[in-house]
Enzyme design. Structure first.
Site, PDB file in Angstrom:
ATOM      1  N   ASP A  68       1.795 -38.430  16.393  1.00  0.00           N
ATOM      2  CA  ASP A  68       0.744 -39.165  15.698  1.00  0.00           C
ATOM      3  C   ASP A  68       1.350 -40.224  14.789  1.00  0.00           C
ATOM      4  O   ASP A  68       2.507 -40.118  14.360  1.00  0.00           O
ATOM      5  CB  ASP A  68      -0.148 -38.219  14.896  1.00  0.00           C
ATOM      6  CG  ASP A  68       0.602 -37.408  13.848  1.00  0.00           C
ATOM      7  OD1 ASP A  68       1.745 -36.997  14.113  1.00  0.00           O
ATOM      8  OD2 ASP A  68       0.056 -37.187  12.748  1.00  0.00           O
ATOM      9  N   GLU A 133       1.132 -34.602  11.858  1.00  0.00           N
ATOM     10  CA  GLU A 133       2.124 -34.685  10.785  1.00  0.00           C
ATOM     11  C   GLU A 133       1.726 -35.720   9.746  1.00  0.00           C
ATOM     12  O   GLU A 133       1.928 -35.529   8.550  1.00  0.00           O
ATOM     13  CB  GLU A 133       3.492 -35.037  11.360  1.00  0.00           C
ATOM     14  CG  GLU A 133       4.658 -34.808  10.393  1.00  0.00           C
ATOM     15  CD  GLU A 133       4.964 -35.988   9.482  1.00  0.00           C
ATOM     16  OE1 GLU A 133       5.752 -35.827   8.522  1.00  0.00           O
ATOM     17  OE2 GLU A 133       4.420 -37.091   9.721  1.00  0.00           O
TER      18      GLU A 133
END
Length: 388
Positions: A68, A133
């Site tokens: 991400d 994250e």
């Protein structure tokens, strides 16, 4: 085009703004499964996680990363579209180029090469990836580690691909990180008219002396591995918007970045004692994002990574515990030695994020060398890990 550059470009082209994965993990899983990795997809809530392993009994070396990325900000401020990988002047531009799709691609290429060259290697090598994250980090590595606790999966050593370098690949590695403790502080007052302060209680006035004391407090002296603990206020809000109303409450957001010289409990207790000592009527909601961790000097992974940087990059890396937090904070409590090694971090989270193509193409060599030195050496890693 080199394999790592091609894969990085493919990953950047996927609009995986946290917590969306946009197909990155299935792409990686397919590649690793083709060279003999066992694949486990772990989805929690709206978050995708991947655990890929190769090998058998013995010590476990894991690589850790995330697919991400943070939002781009105004796309018209980018010199080229953020999800269209673009090469200019030896740099690869795109959101996630440095943080951390380049590292993820390098890990995949390194692992493919390692298991093809050494199909019967000792121990096990793994790749743990998440799409959570850059966001709240509730259903990513944090929850995967809870799953590992139930299944008995251990990790003895972990290389995190966070962009660690300052100016050139290998010039700095993270050997630990500070913990992060946040608090939402509500100071209670009594709302009233500013012309009649005797009938009200101003929470701003009540909090001001306590805030000065908190800001001036010396929480600890740090130690050889970490700087002193820092305290910061990131936001204060009070008031109704009218200049003739004393507010009824104040809300402040506070944060500690703390080292091993203090504990989260100690910081909570001292903060509340200072507030009580100044007569503040308050409530506080604490959130512990992660404890500090340190790969102690003499740990095998730390020594291997330092030597790999010396041998392959020609540089003696700075061994730092600075910066924010990383998902390594969830792996370290498993008893794993955790080191962060990745490309230059100068442009992460910025407009026109980029990575040096030359550094990117060398990064798989570093990761593959770590695999070779950790898993082809007859020393039993699980007997040498230093712990948290």
């Amino acid at each position: 085009m080199s394999p790592v550059l091609a894969l990085t470009r493919d990953l950047i082209s996927r609009r995986s703004v946290t917590p969306v994965d946009a197909g990155c993990l299935p792409l990686i899983a397919g590649r690793l499964e083709a060279v003999g990795f066992r694949i486990e997809h772990l989805r929690y809530g709206d978050v995708d996680n991947l655990w890929a392993t190769h090998g058998g009994e013995g010590p476990v070396l894991a690589f850790l990363g995330h697919t991400d990325v943070v939002p781009t900000g105004p796309e018209d401020r980018w010199a080229s579209p953020p999800f269209e990988p673009t090469e200019r002047d030896g740099l690869l531009y795109g959101r996630g180029a440095a943080d951390m799709k380049g590292s993820v691609a390098a890990m995949v290429v390194a692992l493919e090469r390692f298991v093809v060259a050494h199909p019967d290697h000792a121990g096990a090598v793994g790749l743990l990836l998440t799409s959570d994250e850059e966001g709240v980090a509730l259903h990513g590595v944090r929850e995967v580690v809870e799953h590992f606790a139930c299944t008995g999966q251990r990790i003895d050593a972990c290389v995190v691909g966070e962009p660690s370098a300052k100016a050139r690949l290998g010039d700095l590695i993270r050997v630990g990180r500070r913990g992060s403790l946040s608090g939402t502080l509500t100071v209670r007052g009594v709302q009233g008219h500013v012309a009649y302060p005797e009938k009200a209680k101003n929470p701003i006035h009540a909090f001001a002396p306590a805030l000065a004391a908190l800001a001036a407090e010396r929480w600890d002296e740090g130690n050889a591995d970490f700087p002193p603990t820092s305290f910061q206020v990131s936001n204060i809000h009070a008031g109704t918007g009218a200049n003739n109303v004393i507010p009824g409450e104040l809300v402040a957001l506070i944060n500690f970045r703390y080292a091993t010289a203090s504990t989260a409990d100690q910081l909570r207790e001292r903060t509340e004692a200072i507030l009580l000592g100044h007569g503040v009527d308050f409530a506080i909601e604490w959130h512990l994002s992660g404890h500090p961790f340190l790969a102690t000097p003499g740990g095998r992974l730390r020594e291997v990574v330092v030597n790999v940087c010396r041998d392959l990059c020609g540089i003696d890396p700075e061994q730092s515990t600075g910066g924010g937090t990383s998902d390594g904070r969830f792996i370290a409590p498993m008893g794993a030695e955790v080191i962060e090694l990745g490309p230059v971090n100068a442009t992460i989270h910025k407009v026109d994020e980029c990575v040096s193509i030359a550094d990117l193409e060398r990064l798989p060599d570093l990761y593959e060398a770590i695999c070779e030195r950790m898993l082809l050496d007859p020393v039993n890693l699980s007997e040498t890990r230093p712990g948290v």
